[in-house]
Each structure stands twice: as structure tokens, then as C-alpha cells.
Motif scaffolding. Structure first.
Motif, short mmCIF file in Angstrom:
data_model
loop_
_atom_site.label_atom_id
_atom_site.label_comp_id
_atom_site.label_asym_id
_atom_site.label_seq_id
_atom_site.Cartn_x
_atom_site.Cartn_y
_atom_site.Cartn_z
N SER A 12 28.81 46.08 56.83
CA SER A 12 28.76 46.88 55.61
C SER A 12 30.13 47.51 55.39
N LEU A 13 30.76 47.19 54.25
CA LEU A 13 32.10 47.65 53.94
C LEU A 13 32.05 48.60 52.75
N ILE A 14 32.65 49.77 52.90
CA ILE A 14 32.70 50.73 51.81
C ILE A 14 34.06 50.64 51.13
N ASN A 15 34.04 50.33 49.85
CA ASN A 15 35.25 50.14 49.08
C ASN A 15 35.71 51.47 48.47
N GLU A 16 36.36 52.28 49.30
CA GLU A 16 36.90 53.55 48.82
C GLU A 16 38.10 53.31 47.90
N ASN A 17 38.91 52.35 48.28
CA ASN A 17 40.05 51.91 47.47
C ASN A 17 40.45 50.54 48.01
N GLN A 18 41.34 49.87 47.31
CA GLN A 18 41.67 48.50 47.69
C GLN A 18 42.29 48.41 49.08
N ASP A 19 43.21 49.29 49.41
CA ASP A 19 43.85 49.22 50.72
C ASP A 19 42.84 49.41 51.84
N ALA A 20 41.91 50.35 51.66
CA ALA A 20 40.88 50.59 52.68
C ALA A 20 39.98 49.37 52.83
N LEU A 21 39.62 48.75 51.69
CA LEU A 21 38.78 47.55 51.74
C LEU A 21 39.51 46.43 52.47
N TYR A 22 40.79 46.26 52.20
CA TYR A 22 41.55 45.19 52.83
C TYR A 22 41.65 45.40 54.34
N ARG A 23 41.80 46.65 54.78
CA ARG A 23 41.84 46.92 56.22
C ARG A 23 40.50 46.58 56.88
N LEU A 24 39.42 46.90 56.19
CA LEU A 24 38.09 46.56 56.72
C LEU A 24 37.92 45.05 56.83
N LEU A 25 38.40 44.32 55.84
CA LEU A 25 38.31 42.86 55.88
C LEU A 25 39.14 42.28 57.00
N ASP A 26 40.36 42.82 57.21
CA ASP A 26 41.20 42.37 58.32
C ASP A 26 40.48 42.57 59.65
N SER A 27 39.85 43.73 59.81
CA SER A 27 39.14 44.04 61.05
C SER A 27 37.95 43.10 61.25
N LEU A 28 37.22 42.85 60.17
CA LEU A 28 36.07 41.93 60.25
C LEU A 28 36.52 40.55 60.70
N VAL A 29 37.54 40.01 60.05
CA VAL A 29 38.01 38.67 60.38
C VAL A 29 38.53 38.61 61.82
N GLU A 30 39.25 39.64 62.24
CA GLU A 30 39.76 39.66 63.61
C GLU A 30 38.61 39.63 64.61
N LYS A 31 37.58 40.44 64.40
CA LYS A 31 36.43 40.45 65.30
C LYS A 31 35.76 39.08 65.37
N GLU A 32 35.57 38.45 64.20
CA GLU A 32 34.90 37.16 64.17
C GLU A 32 35.77 36.06 64.79
#
Length: 199
Positions: free
Chosen positions: A172-192
Motif C-alpha cells: 500500500s503506497l500513499i501518494n503524498e507527493n510525486q517524490d515520496a511516491l517514487y521513493r516508495l516505488l524504488d523501495s518496493l522494486v528493490e525488495k522484490e
């Protein structure tokens, strides 16, 4: 639901894009929550292939209406056709995507236009991670007014599709702003990637 570590701000570069255990992601969430931005980021920075459930609809419309290659189809028209075909066969769009996916069996894939619960369930069964993207209501409500729903789509969703709000997701990703969303996506991809021995 998995909590993400957002301290790693590394942006992964593009690679060969072919893997024995690819990452498959389906995004769910309310309209204007940031799903398209997320999909584009994964395409641009993580070499994901973008696939859409509505791709078959676009082909049908172009064939029937003789669209030229440069002509764009309005999102309203695509939604009307999407829902009309869905009423005939609830699995028509997701089955079409899964058949196409057989030719992309080694690619990381992102799907950002899931509309109905049965589509989510079929994608999950096919190995997709279900990722919810949400935006604080005060921010999202300012954006929603830009576009209105296609005629009949709200009623159709109430009849055929249960709400996604309580549907169990992998992330579950909370889109507070674009930079925050992009960091969450980077973290998700790294974990996977680490899970798959690609870290």
C-alpha cells in the motif's frame, strides 16, 4: 500488507529486462490517486513493460471507426466500450491481457488500469503483486473534478464491481507527493528484486 523502508533513495538504472522470475504489478486505487504516474515511473526508471487491460478496446474502436494511426481515442469512449464489453463477458479484458502476457513471460510488467474485482483476482492468481496507490482525500478531491465519469460507469461499478477499499493488497503506497511516491516505488522494486535474487 508489507511496510516499506523508504530510506533508500537509489534509482535503479535500466537493465536487460529479461528474467526467469519477473516482477508483475497491478495497481489499484481511486481515480486520480497517482496510478498512471507510478506506472510511468516504473517504465522509465525500472524498465517495466506497461500493459493495459483496455488495449484490446483501443484496437476494437480503431477498427470500427477507421481511426488513423495519429488519431487519439478519448478516454470517455474507451470507458464506454470497456464497460459494454465487460457486461458481455466479465473476463474479456483480463483474459486478453493474460494471453498477450504469454509472449512477455520474462519481462517485468506493470498494469495500471484495473477496474473490477474479478480482474484483480485473476491477475493475482497469475502471479501479479496487487499494489494500492492512495492519495489524501483533500488532494485527490481537487483533481477529481478535472474529469467526470463516463456515462453509466458509476452505476455499472456499483452493480458489477465491489469496492477496492477493503481488498487485501501486497503493498500500500500513499501518494503524498510525486517524490515520496517514487521513493516508495524504488523501495518496493528493490525488495522484490532481492526476493528474486536480483538485488
Amino acid at each position: 500488507m508489507i511496510e516499506l523502508d523508504t530510506t533508500n533513495e537509489k534509482i535503479w538504472g535500466k537493465d536487460s529486462g529479461s528474467y526467469s522470475d519477473p516482477i508483475r504489478i497491478a495497481l489499484v486505487g481511486k481515480k486520480m490517486s497517482g496510478k498512471t504516474f507510478a506506472a510511468h515511473y516504473l517504465f522509465k526508471h525500472h524498465n517495466f513493460k506497461t500493459m493495459k487491460l483496455q488495449d484490446g478496446v483501443a484496437k476494437v474502436i480503431k477498427w470500427f471507426y477507421k481511426y488513423r494511426s495519429h488519431q487519439r481515442i478519448s478516454w470517455e469512449k474507451k470507458l464506454v466500450f470497456y464497460d459494454a464489453l465487460y457486461q458481455l463477458d466479465n473476463d474479456i479484458h483480463v483474459d486478453y491481457l493474460l494471453r498477450r502476457l504469454a509472449h512477455e513471460s520474462t519481462r517485468d510488467v506493470i498494469v495500471d488500469d484495473v477496474r473490477y474485482i474479478n480482474e484483480v483476482e485473476k491477475l493475482k492468481k497469475a502471479g501479479f503483486l496487487i499494489v494500492r496507490v492512495s492519495m489524501p482525500d483533500n488532494k485527490r478531491n481537487r483533481l477529481v473534478g478535472i474529469k467526470s465519469a463516463a456515462p453509466g460507469s458509476v452505476k455499472l461499478n456499483e452493480y458489477y464491481g465491489r469496492t477496492f477499499e477493503k481488498y487485501s493488497t501486497d503493498y500500500s503506497l500513499i501518494n503524498e507527493n510525486q517524490d515520496a511516491l517514487y521513493r516508495l516505488l524504488d523501495s518496493l522494486v528493490e525488495k522484490e528484486k532481492i526476493k528474486r535474487g536480483r538485488g
